[in-house]
Motif scaffolding. Structure first.
Motif, PDB file in Angstrom:
ATOM      1  N   VAL A  75      51.509  27.476  16.051  1.00 59.13           N
ATOM      2  CA  VAL A  75      51.575  28.294  17.264  1.00 59.13           C
ATOM      3  C   VAL A  75      50.206  28.931  17.469  1.00 59.13           C
ATOM      4  CG1 VAL A  75      52.730  30.181  18.449  1.00 59.13           C
ATOM      5  CG2 VAL A  75      54.014  28.750  16.854  1.00 59.13           C
ATOM      6  N   ASP A  76      49.576  28.616  18.583  1.00 62.72           N
ATOM      7  CA  ASP A  76      48.254  29.154  18.900  1.00 62.72           C
ATOM      8  C   ASP A  76      48.389  30.354  19.826  1.00 62.72           C
ATOM      9  OD1 ASP A  76      46.687  27.233  17.486  1.00 62.72           O
ATOM     10  OD2 ASP A  76      47.141  25.791  19.068  1.00 62.72           O
ATOM     11  N   GLU A  77      47.269  31.050  20.011  1.00 58.97           N
ATOM     12  CA  GLU A  77      47.264  32.125  21.005  1.00 58.97           C
ATOM     13  C   GLU A  77      47.507  31.512  22.378  1.00 58.97           C
ATOM     14  OE1 GLU A  77      43.069  30.619  20.771  1.00 58.97           O
ATOM     15  OE2 GLU A  77      44.493  31.257  19.258  1.00 58.97           O
ATOM     16  N   ARG A  78      47.966  32.346  23.280  1.00 54.96           N
ATOM     17  CA  ARG A  78      48.285  31.889  24.633  1.00 54.96           C
ATOM     18  C   ARG A  78      47.108  32.194  25.554  1.00 54.96           C
ATOM     19  NH1 ARG A  78      53.696  32.206  27.644  1.00 54.96           N
ATOM     20  NH2 ARG A  78      54.495  32.789  25.611  1.00 54.96           N
ATOM     21  N   LEU A  79      46.673  31.198  26.306  1.00 57.85           N
ATOM     22  CA  LEU A  79      45.685  31.397  27.363  1.00 57.85           C
ATOM     23  C   LEU A  79      46.412  31.294  28.696  1.00 57.85           C
ATOM     24  CD1 LEU A  79      42.625  29.351  26.072  1.00 57.85           C
ATOM     25  CD2 LEU A  79      42.967  31.820  26.016  1.00 57.85           C
ATOM     26  N   ILE A  80      46.234  32.304  29.515  1.00 50.76           N
ATOM     27  CA  ILE A  80      46.933  32.394  30.798  1.00 50.76           C
ATOM     28  C   ILE A  80      45.885  32.370  31.900  1.00 50.76           C
ATOM     29  CG2 ILE A  80      48.433  33.825  32.233  1.00 50.76           C
ATOM     30  CD1 ILE A  80      49.354  35.119  29.492  1.00 50.76           C
ATOM     31  N   ASP A  81      45.990  31.394  32.776  1.00 48.40           N
ATOM     32  CA  ASP A  81      45.081  31.297  33.914  1.00 48.40           C
ATOM     33  C   ASP A  81      45.798  31.780  35.160  1.00 48.40           C
ATOM     34  OD1 ASP A  81      42.774  30.136  32.648  1.00 48.40           O
ATOM     35  OD2 ASP A  81      43.945  28.307  32.432  1.00 48.40           O
ATOM     36  N   VAL A  82      45.217  32.773  35.821  1.00 46.32           N
ATOM     37  CA  VAL A  82      45.793  33.307  37.056  1.00 46.32           C
ATOM     38  C   VAL A  82      44.711  33.408  38.120  1.00 46.32           C
ATOM     39  CG1 VAL A  82      47.670  34.602  35.958  1.00 46.32           C
ATOM     40  CG2 VAL A  82      45.476  35.714  36.310  1.00 46.32           C
ATOM     41  N   ARG A  83      45.142  33.364  39.356  1.00 52.68           N
ATOM     42  CA  ARG A  83      44.272  33.630  40.494  1.00 52.68           C
ATOM     43  C   ARG A  83      44.811  34.889  41.151  1.00 52.68           C
ATOM     44  NH1 ARG A  83      42.942  29.540  44.609  1.00 52.68           N
ATOM     45  NH2 ARG A  83      40.832  30.225  44.243  1.00 52.68           N
ATOM     46  N   LEU A  84      43.970  35.905  41.201  1.00 56.43           N
ATOM     47  CA  LEU A  84      44.371  37.164  41.817  1.00 56.43           C
ATOM     48  C   LEU A  84      43.489  37.445  43.019  1.00 56.43           C
ATOM     49  CD1 LEU A  84      44.933  39.432  38.683  1.00 56.43           C
ATOM     50  CD2 LEU A  84      46.642  38.232  40.044  1.00 56.43           C
ATOM     51  N   SER A  85      44.105  37.945  44.050  1.00 59.59           N
ATOM     52  CA  SER A  85      43.404  38.331  45.266  1.00 59.59           C
ATOM     53  C   SER A  85      43.322  39.844  45.327  1.00 59.59           C
ATOM     54  CB  SER A  85      44.178  37.803  46.477  1.00 59.59           C
ATOM     55  OG  SER A  85      43.720  38.394  47.662  1.00 59.59           O
ATOM     56  N   THR A  86      42.136  40.361  45.646  1.00 66.67           N
ATOM     57  CA  THR A  86      41.996  41.784  45.943  1.00 66.67           C
ATOM     58  C   THR A  86      41.623  41.900  47.415  1.00 66.67           C
ATOM     59  OG1 THR A  86      39.685  41.763  45.192  1.00 66.67           O
ATOM     60  CG2 THR A  86      41.337  42.453  43.600  1.00 66.67           C
ATOM     61  N   LYS A  87      42.318  42.777  48.130  1.00 71.10           N
ATOM     62  CA  LYS A  87      42.101  42.882  49.576  1.00 71.10           C
ATOM     63  C   LYS A  87      42.284  44.316  50.025  1.00 71.10           C
ATOM     64  CE  LYS A  87      43.439  40.643  53.882  1.00 71.10           C
ATOM     65  NZ  LYS A  87      42.076  40.484  54.305  1.00 71.10           N
ATOM     66  N   GLY A  88      41.350  44.776  50.857  1.00 69.04           N
ATOM     67  CA  GLY A  88      41.430  46.118  51.437  1.00 69.04           C
ATOM     68  C   GLY A  88      41.103  46.060  52.916  1.00 69.04           C
ATOM     69  N   ASN A  89      41.371  47.132  53.627  1.00 71.65           N
ATOM     70  CA  ASN A  89      41.110  47.169  55.076  1.00 71.65           C
ATOM     71  C   ASN A  89      39.688  47.581  55.420  1.00 71.65           C
ATOM     72  OD1 ASN A  89      43.731  46.374  55.611  1.00 71.65           O
ATOM     73  ND2 ASN A  89      44.482  48.472  55.683  1.00 71.65           N
ATOM     74  N   THR A  90      38.994  48.172  54.462  1.00 71.79           N
ATOM     75  CA  THR A  90      37.611  48.594  54.672  1.00 71.79           C
ATOM     76  C   THR A  90      36.815  48.209  53.430  1.00 71.79           C
ATOM     77  OG1 THR A  90      37.882  50.762  53.643  1.00 71.79           O
ATOM     78  CG2 THR A  90      38.381  50.604  56.024  1.00 71.79           C
ATOM     79  N   PRO A  91      35.503  48.140  53.527  1.00 74.61           N
ATOM     80  CA  PRO A  91      34.723  47.849  52.315  1.00 74.61           C
ATOM     81  C   PRO A  91      34.975  48.846  51.193  1.00 74.61           C
ATOM     82  CG  PRO A  91      33.353  47.557  54.259  1.00 74.61           C
ATOM     83  CD  PRO A  91      34.645  48.161  54.729  1.00 74.61           C
ATOM     84  N   ALA A  92      35.080  50.134  51.523  1.00 75.10           N
ATOM     85  CA  ALA A  92      35.311  51.152  50.499  1.00 75.10           C
ATOM     86  C   ALA A  92      36.692  50.977  49.851  1.00 75.10           C
ATOM     87  CB  ALA A  92      35.172  52.547  51.088  1.00 75.10           C
ATOM     88  N   LEU A  93      37.716  50.670  50.653  1.00 83.61           N
ATOM     89  CA  LEU A  93      39.054  50.473  50.098  1.00 83.61           C
ATOM     90  C   LEU A  93      39.085  49.224  49.228  1.00 83.61           C
ATOM     91  CD1 LEU A  93      41.970  51.292  49.787  1.00 83.61           C
ATOM     92  CD2 LEU A  93      42.476  50.066  51.929  1.00 83.61           C
TER      93      LEU A  93
END
Length: 160
Positions: A75-93
């Motif tokens: 049993v090896d360690e688990r590698l998890i590949d995810v794609r996450l999106s970060t989104k805001g309404n303004t550059p500061a947000l």
């Protein structure tokens, strides 16, 4: 356009937990009914979430045809590949939301990945960044207020 995933019975969270008090400090709903409410969402193209990586142990001797299969798989360690999106309404947000993600996911402190079942129970595994997230982009995210991150997480204990 990158498509986000949504299924009301499948809730997945990334959690920053206080190591002393064990209280959840930050909880990010990355999949499920509240996905994206905090500006972070799980996108399609993920792997390593379901089963711990196992391989059969095999032993072979000189001049032996084939091999003998061992009873206990590795049993090896688990590698998890995810794609996450970060989104805001303004550059500061957007910058605030993006910084929130990187407060939870680091190289030095474990976060928790919690996954709720449609049957009403949940399970967790500790994760941390395994390598630098891919930051390939077509446009400056401060201009678009959006970024897609390809992230590899390490669960050194592969079990839930």
């Amino acid at each position: 356009m990158v498509q986000a995933l949504h299924h009301p019975d499948r809730v997945m969270q990334l959690i920053l937990r206080d190591p002393v008090t064990h209280h959840d400090l930050i909880v990010l709903d990355i999949c499920g009914p509240d996905m994206g409410a905090q500006g972070i969402a799980l996108l399609k193209g993920f792997s390593g979430l379901m089963h711990a990586p196992r391989t059969v142990n095999r032993v072979s001797a000189a001049h032996q045809e084939g091999s003998k299969v061992g009873d206990n798989p590795r049993v090896d360690e688990r590698l998890i590949d995810v794609r996450l999106s970060t989104k805001g309404n303004t550059p500061a947000l957007w910058e605030t939301i993006d910084n929130l993600l990187w407060r939870v996911l680091t190289f030095t402190v474990d976060a928790y990945r919690r996954w709720y079942s449609a049957k009403g129970y949940w399970r967790e595994t500790k994760v941390r960044l395994e390598r630098k997230p891919s930051d390939a982009m077509d446009y400056d995210p401060r201009m678009t207020q959006h970024m897609v991150w390809d992230i590899t997480l390490l669960a050194s204990d592969p079990w839930w």
